[in-house]
Scaffold this motif. Sequence first.
Motif, short mmCIF file in Angstrom:
data_model
loop_
_atom_site.label_atom_id
_atom_site.label_comp_id
_atom_site.label_asym_id
_atom_site.label_seq_id
_atom_site.Cartn_x
_atom_site.Cartn_y
_atom_site.Cartn_z
N PRO A 29 0.81 -1.22 0.00
CA PRO A 29 0.00 0.00 0.00
C PRO A 29 0.85 1.27 0.00
CG PRO A 29 -0.88 -1.58 1.57
CD PRO A 29 0.44 -2.12 1.12
N PHE A 30 1.97 1.27 0.74
CA PHE A 30 2.84 2.44 0.74
C PHE A 30 3.38 2.72 -0.65
CE2 PHE A 30 7.27 4.02 1.01
CZ PHE A 30 7.03 5.27 1.53
N LEU A 31 3.87 1.69 -1.32
CA LEU A 31 4.42 1.87 -2.66
C LEU A 31 3.34 2.30 -3.64
CD1 LEU A 31 6.85 1.59 -4.57
CD2 LEU A 31 6.21 -0.80 -4.89
N ALA A 32 2.17 1.66 -3.58
CA ALA A 32 1.09 2.01 -4.51
C ALA A 32 0.62 3.44 -4.30
CB ALA A 32 -0.07 1.04 -4.33
N ILE A 65 1.41 17.93 0.55
CA ILE A 65 -0.04 17.87 0.61
C ILE A 65 -0.53 16.43 0.49
CG2 ILE A 65 -2.16 18.55 -0.59
CD1 ILE A 65 -0.89 20.81 0.93
N LEU A 66 0.17 15.61 -0.31
CA LEU A 66 -0.27 14.25 -0.56
C LEU A 66 0.28 13.25 0.45
CD1 LEU A 66 0.07 14.16 -4.46
CD2 LEU A 66 -1.96 14.63 -3.09
N LEU A 67 1.28 13.62 1.23
CA LEU A 67 1.88 12.69 2.18
C LEU A 67 0.87 12.10 3.16
CD1 LEU A 67 4.35 11.27 3.39
CD2 LEU A 67 4.73 13.32 4.79
N PRO A 68 -0.06 12.89 3.74
CA PRO A 68 -1.04 12.27 4.65
C PRO A 68 -1.84 11.16 4.00
CG PRO A 68 -1.05 14.65 4.94
CD PRO A 68 -0.19 14.37 3.74
N PHE A 69 -2.19 11.31 2.71
CA PHE A 69 -2.90 10.23 2.03
C PHE A 69 -2.04 8.97 1.96
CE2 PHE A 69 -4.92 14.07 0.25
CZ PHE A 69 -6.26 13.78 0.52
N VAL A 70 -0.75 9.14 1.67
CA VAL A 70 0.16 8.00 1.61
C VAL A 70 0.22 7.30 2.97
CG1 VAL A 70 2.56 7.31 1.26
CG2 VAL A 70 1.51 8.99 -0.26
#
Length: 603
Positions: A207-210, A381-386
């Motif tokens: 999931p982290f990589l995806a 901005i996208l890091l929390p989603f990751v």
Amino acid sequence: MVKALFGSPQPRWAPRDWLAAAGLFLATSGVILWQNAHLAVLWDLSYVLDSATRIAFGQMPYRDFPIAHAPLTFLIQAAIIRFTGRVYFHHILYVAAVGGLGTVLTWRIALHALQERVAAAWTMSLLLAAPLTVIGIYCIMPLPSYDCDCAFSILVAVCLLQSLMQDSEADSAPRKNRDPIRDLLRGFVAGVALCLPLFFKQNIGLPFLAATFAAILFLLGTEFIPSGKRSSPGRDAPILLAVFSGAVTTLLFAALLLHFTVGLGNYFHWTIQFAAQRRLPGLHDTLAVYHDSSLLWTLPCVAAGLLLWRSPLVKARWAQIAALALLSAPFLFTPYSLFLYDDADERGDTLLALWPMLLILSALLALYNLFRPRRELSLRILLPFVLLVTISGAFMSQQLWGSTYAIWPLLILLIAEMIAFLATIKRPATASGNFPRSLAPGMAVVVSATLLICGSFYTASEERLSYAQFLDGPMQHSTFPQLAGMAIPGPYLPDFEELLRFASAHIPVEDGLIFLPGEDPFYFVTGRKPQFPVLLFDPATDPYSPAQVVEEARQHQIRWLIVKHELQIKEDPTPQREATLNALLSDFTLAAKLQGYDVYRRR
């Protein structure tokens, strides 16, 4: 302009940085060493160390024996065995070092995320990292573990990505002193690091990589969308492409390496198909973490606190205090539960109940930041989603109550983003007085104190390890040099040593044996080469039916069967234990009855 970079470059470390890093590292490592001074979970330990021992002997996982987990943790422990010998304490030093580094990395990532967004970023990042000295990646489960190694590799990958990031002022400044080749190389290395978690633990690393791939591809797509705000469209595309190419190259290299060593089909079967069959929960079970009844009051409290802080009422001192109290209430209830409950299980559940609340709040904040007007799209901005996707992947193993022990640093990074958001909330201009102008400092103190106090009790209570028995009585230490540093209360070590002495005197080294259920690190201590494919008879590691176990024992010419009947683990999870044992005993006869074991010889 779309920024592929998070924030300002890391400044040169000052003396206070070195002192803080040393303090965090030593405190975390000290807790891990203290944990190992009074406990060891034989079930988990034997699986990792015995599997690493057979790899050190040259046996290939997935090809020569079944294993449902990704290989890197076992390869690291096998390398320790090959280069330093079979000594338990060496592996404890490894987990202490990795645990300490994980806390330091989390602090630096949080600091970098808060810089230029909040006042006193250095102090607040240190406050947020402080609880990891007791709930860091190896504090709760202080033994070599794929979950913990995976969490550490994620921190390394995020830190490398952060090293590529620069603020808007740097974007607009001339880049005369920048080396584009060096930037591309650093991007490539960051891409390599993105893949490493996948080969530590599948349900976390994949999931982290995806999610990271999706974020990079999304940013690449928006790089070339026409916008009047961007004077140089596509400027960050080379760095993003370097990260992406590093990840793709690593995956291709790993696929080729697996193909020519253990077989790519074998690897896919055991780590994806078999692992999913035995461990993958349903959607209902995965979402069950958000059914906690405490959410019925914690979420409204937080929402009321935020609304009150932004309302005209906040000009009154009572309203300011009420707003901070409402926001703090879910956290303050957690240390209060230490007095409310005597049972360690209920205390632990109250601490873990903070997870779903914080994950929901973090998801809402991430969506707000993504769609708010005039926002500047970036990996920050996208890091929390990751992180949210990664945490959800971790919950696919044992849901909330069993899967958080290694991923507290990821929650701390989400909390850092929420603290930064609180720092941007201003009171109405009519508000007056000397009360703090921002909620961020007060909430950083409350969160840090809550997690530090309650996390200390959680770790010390061994609630996460309650599936194993830690009996009252004097601590037992092994007399075998291979087990130097191991300490367990109860009869487990003396009984195991009796077995080891019996095996040395009566079981030839070349004879194959089955250890049922495989709770002790027998092969690690004796240096014998395992000859039966399964070392730990657990639903997640044993693919055989009772009839297949008997057939495999005959095929591998197994001459001895050792059955442990005084287990440290509270419930023997051996699949179809009675049927398996009865089927095996048709070929074996009792040879010796020891204190904790029955030893059988083939008829």
